[in-house]
Enzyme design. Sequence first.
Site, PDB file in Angstrom:
ATOM      1  CG  ASP A 238      33.507  49.595 -26.979  1.00 65.37           C
ATOM      2  OD1 ASP A 238      32.460  49.695 -26.324  1.00 65.37           O
ATOM      3  OD2 ASP A 238      33.536  49.534 -28.221  1.00 65.37           O
ATOM      4  CG  ASP A 240      28.978  46.040 -28.698  1.00 66.23           C
ATOM      5  OD1 ASP A 240      28.641  44.906 -28.341  1.00 66.23           O
ATOM      6  OD2 ASP A 240      28.339  47.071 -28.404  1.00 66.23           O
TER       7      ASP A 240
END
Length: 730
Positions: A238, A240
């Site tokens: 991922d 963020d």
Amino acid sequence: MRSCLALAALGPSVARRAPSAERSRVGACPMRASSYFRIPTLRVGRSSSLLPSAAQVSFSNPRTLTTKTTPATTTALRTSTTRTTNTRAPLIARMSFTGRSRGPSPPLSSGGYSDGLSGGGINGGFSLAGGGQLSASRPIGGSGSGSIRTHPGRGFATASPAGADARDLLHSQLSRTHASSLSDPLPSGLPLWTDQRLPDVAGSSVAPEPWSLSSASTSRIFCNRSLNMSTIAAVGFDMDYTLAMYRPETFEVLAYTQTCQKLVQVYGYPPEILNLQYDHTYMVRGLVVDTKRGNILKMDRHKYVKVAHHGFCPLDTEERLATYCDTAKVDQFDASSSDYSNIDTLFSLGESYLFCQLVELKEAAHRDDPAGFLASRSFQEVYSEIRASVDLCHRDGTLKQIVALDPGAYIHRDDALIPMLQALRASGKKVFLLTNSLWDFTNVVMNYLVEGLEGEAKTADWTELFDAVVTGSCKPGFFENERAAIFEVDVGTSTLRNTDDGAPMASIGASAAASTADDALRFNDSEVKVYQGGSYKHLHSMLGVSTGNQVLYVGDHIYGDILRSKKTLGWRTMLVVPELAHEMECLERSEAAGSTIRLRHLRQRRDQMADALQLAQWRQSQDGLSIASEEVHGSDTEEARATYETLLVKAEEAKQEHRLEMRALHGSFHRVWGQMMKAGNQNSRFAHQLERYACLYTSHARNLVAYSPAKTYRGLSDSMPHDEREDPNP
């Protein structure tokens, strides 16, 4: 009912009511603020106009305080003291400030880890009325002198002993929490696994550990479920709060401010809420929001609520038990219900804090303005509108546009990111990026992380570090919706192109040259392809994997990244817990101080005294101690009664001593919510989910650089209570 802090943003004063969806009773009481250090302190909030710029205070015994203030405001201080059973903080001084407030005040963000208790012990408290009156209770040990000083640029005031060193130490100890630790720069010089020294096998048959708890525990990778990395064909990340670590003191404050503006502009909230300010150190992950009652809950792995706050005010033991524990039907705290919402991502901390503030303001409005806007809205409506405002901030692009102007103000650079990704690809694994952020923002963040590029200097060169990039993935739906459309992303213009289930499509009337260009963009091993949307089937096809257990996915969201990918697809998972570094630091300090061993011994003694007391009570009930029983037990009535009275006192002392030690231990992790991975003696709900769904967990994805891409991670041997052996001499 113990009371709550007071606010001045929407009225002359604020007093909290007993927490329920709709009540009319309003009770005022001081906010509890736990203090786990000997140095007295007072955290006043985040408004520099709350107190005069400097107020000198002298602490002395007996408990009198004198002040010297600036001419702007005259402040009188009155104190009284009470004895407590806590030997480390024998006195609690109660101070009240009376003076003129120079403006509306935001809520005071404090509380205190209670472990299901209320009152007494080492807890203090404070309340603030709209006229500028502040009352507080803090443990003060011994005599000395100190000062209460506001910090105009930093938005808080402290009462501390004289001397800058003590004041700095005090502030660093009490203000540092799980979230505030995210403001620290990422540690530099993380060693590559290829640079680590080989063990001296000639001198020892046992290889030394490459990581020790005392030296680099904050960079370790921990294993719940054994994982052989040589069986992993693809590693995904991922973006963020996984690859990109945001600065909470800037990014979360920005998101919080934008959300308040949306509440005023779109939903008609009173403009006074724009004066509220965000304390990014207050909230932690793993909590649950009771949107129906306006409460914030912390529970253990059995879903037993150990700590509950209404807004910023802790519920007392009786109300907590009556609301969540002693009920006819067990509440499952189902997040799919509109009554509860999990704080399971770092993005949720700001909105949850704002909810607490609005709960306080709503309670004040019930008393001061029953027909007003906030008084007419339910807690669920308030929370729903906060969530909708947060979504608006992301959808209209204002938040991302501000970050794009100066990424360095909001994001930490990471010197270990490139070596980690290169090492994984060099080992023969495919590496992919799977994020819910759209391409334009992903490009801003990754350019800054990889090359430090901003504005017009941005390029798409960073994509060479990945075999596939999927933006706008809409997780967790990405793991379930097999019919989701996938689009090609033109990295130059950020425009999307239709695809035939991932394959290029020529538009009607397109030239042969355009079709040839489309064919050139077809995904292959030598060229990166950037997509938006789609599903796991498209990603598996890009990566050339046939089963989920060939994929390791690294993310920070326990539900959106970890739980759903694990349960639906069988992906192997690694949860990034940035707060773990702070948790490990606190754990090491408590172990070095002997706190954990002392707490275990106190627990044993508490159980022993309780067992002995129950035996004495049983003997007391046997016909008033008959002669036969006296002969058997060898004691007369007077001795038995004296023994019983002594045990009664000792059992209560052992109980209180254990509780105080538990509070002190938890308070050293976080002043309100305690240890993130524990709730009392049990694992917290967050820790239980982490253990259940994350194969691995660590403080940052970058820590993979210190481990071989072919390493076999092995979980610890499971243990049950009967496996443990109690210390015979606690």
